[in-house]
Enzyme design. Structure first.
Site, PDB file in Angstrom:
ATOM      1  N   SER A  69      -6.201  20.026  75.874  1.00 29.11           N
ATOM      2  CA  SER A  69      -5.494  18.598  76.478  1.00 29.11           C
ATOM      3  C   SER A  69      -6.353  17.585  74.818  1.00 29.11           C
ATOM      4  CB  SER A  69      -6.346  18.752  77.632  1.00 29.11           C
ATOM      5  OG  SER A  69      -5.315  19.185  78.680  1.00 29.11           O
TER       6      SER A  69
HETATM    7  N1  SAH Z   1      -7.586  23.398  80.316  1.00 29.19           N
HETATM    8  C1  SAH Z   1      -6.882  23.977  78.594  1.00 29.19           C
HETATM    9  C2  SAH Z   1      -5.504  23.053  78.654  1.00 29.19           C
HETATM   10  C3  SAH Z   1      -4.509  24.153  78.808  1.00 29.19           C
HETATM   11  S1  SAH Z   1      -2.281  23.508  78.589  1.00 29.19           S
HETATM   12  C4  SAH Z   1      -7.642  22.847  78.127  1.00 29.19           C
HETATM   13  O1  SAH Z   1      -9.030  23.091  78.127  1.00 29.19           O
HETATM   14  O2  SAH Z   1      -6.704  22.608  76.472  1.00 29.19           O
HETATM   15  C5  SAH Z   1      -1.930  24.241  80.139  1.00 29.19           C
HETATM   16  C6  SAH Z   1      -2.433  25.588  80.098  1.00 29.19           C
HETATM   17  O3  SAH Z   1      -2.222  25.838  81.508  1.00 29.19           O
HETATM   18  C7  SAH Z   1      -0.998  26.518  79.574  1.00 29.19           C
HETATM   19  O4  SAH Z   1      -2.073  28.036  78.580  1.00 29.19           O
HETATM   20  C8  SAH Z   1      -0.317  27.009  79.908  1.00 29.19           C
HETATM   21  O5  SAH Z   1       0.049  28.612  79.972  1.00 29.19           O
HETATM   22  C9  SAH Z   1      -0.667  27.063  81.348  1.00 29.19           C
HETATM   23  N2  SAH Z   1       0.149  27.353  82.602  1.00 29.19           N
HETATM   24  C10 SAH Z   1       0.951  27.086  82.642  1.00 29.19           C
HETATM   25  N3  SAH Z   1       1.503  27.553  83.461  1.00 29.19           N
HETATM   26  C11 SAH Z   1       0.755  28.456  84.133  1.00 29.19           C
HETATM   27  C12 SAH Z   1       0.499  29.028  85.403  1.00 29.19           C
HETATM   28  N4  SAH Z   1       1.301  29.590  86.420  1.00 29.19           N
HETATM   29  N5  SAH Z   1      -0.984  29.520  85.749  1.00 29.19           N
HETATM   30  C13 SAH Z   1      -1.963  29.764  85.064  1.00 29.19           C
HETATM   31  N6  SAH Z   1      -1.960  29.010  83.923  1.00 29.19           N
HETATM   32  C14 SAH Z   1      -0.825  28.375  83.745  1.00 29.19           C
END
Ligand code: SAH
Length: 218
Positions: A69
């Site tokens: 993000s």
């Molecule tokens: N927090 C991260 C952002 C990751 S993007 C950062 O610091 O940059 C969002 C993440 O959510 C992805 O890795 C995706 O695989 C995960 N995600 C999506 N659906 C999910 C679910 N049902 N359970 C766990 N993770 C999930």
């Protein structure tokens, strides 16, 4: 790791200070959040080829169609979650590369973070352990169900957008707890859900753009 850190000068006071300055201009006011953002080396959470852009205010790819993000949104969500008070136990859904979990770890007593994509889970775990961040527990699971065995949480933060507000997750909030999450499909909004002794209160905050929350493990 040290060649990466020193080689591109990413840890220079100036590069970090500029990020913090920009976050202030964008309206982030919580000094604890700004200090946490200053503390965590974002370039170590992205591919080496992208490290030179790590302190730009953009989201970046982290493989498997996912993104880290943008710094502003990480800071904003944690600022809303904190509401200027220390955080106890926090749940993050969507670990990705682990960056936001690392920032949360600076302002919360304990952080639980859940990721559904195994290689991302494994990499985040290693990265957090290499950085000696010890108050984060990374779990490989589908976060749509939350983490009932560890509930209640003082804060819940979602890094992927659900089509609608989840009743399951808000039940895992402690009284006095807050949840910050993106909701929607085409058009997404950031929401704050607060729990008090009488029930829940929802506030729509601002438009956002997140990857979708997906079901099941991968
Ligand atoms: N927090 C991260 C952002 C990751 S993007 C950062 O610091 O940059 C969002 C993440 O959510 C992805 O890795 C995706 O695989 C995960 N995600 C999506 N659906 C999910 C679910 N049902 N359970 C766990 N993770 C999930």
């Amino acid at each position: 790791m040290s060649t990466r850190v020193n080689g591109i000068g990413m840890t220079s006071q100036r590069t970090r200070a500029r990020l913090i300055e920009r976050l202030r201009e964008q309206g982030i006011k919580d000094e604890a959040v700004l200090a946490a953002m200053f503390e965590v080396p974002r370039h170590l959470f992205v591919d080496e080829a992208l490290a030179s852009r790590a302190y730009d205010d953009v989201s970046l790819p982290i493989n498997y169609n996912q993104t880290i993000s943008q710094p502003y949104i990480v800071a904003r969500m944690i600022e809303v979650l904190r509401a200027a008070s220390p955080l106890g136990r926090v749940l993050e859904i969507g670990t990705g590369c682990g960056y936001q979990a690392a920032v949360l770890a600076q302002v919360a007593r304990e952080v639980y973070t859940v990721e559904r994509i195994k290689p991302l889970y494994e990499r985040a775990r290693k990265q957090l352990s290499d950085l000696k961040i010890r108050n984060v527990s990374v779990r490989y699971a589908d976060g749509t169900a939350g983490l009932p065995e560890t509930a209640p949480f003082d804060g819940i933060i979602m890094a992927a957008a659900a089509p609608a507000l989840s009743a399951v997750l808000r039940e895992q909030l402690a009284v006095g707890g807050r949840m910050v999450l993106p909701v929607g499909t085409q058009e997404q909004w950031l929401y704050l859900v607060e729990r008090d002794a009488r029930g829940f209160r929802e506030t729509q905050l601002e438009p956002v753009k997140f990857v979708p929350l997906l079901m099941g493990k991968a």
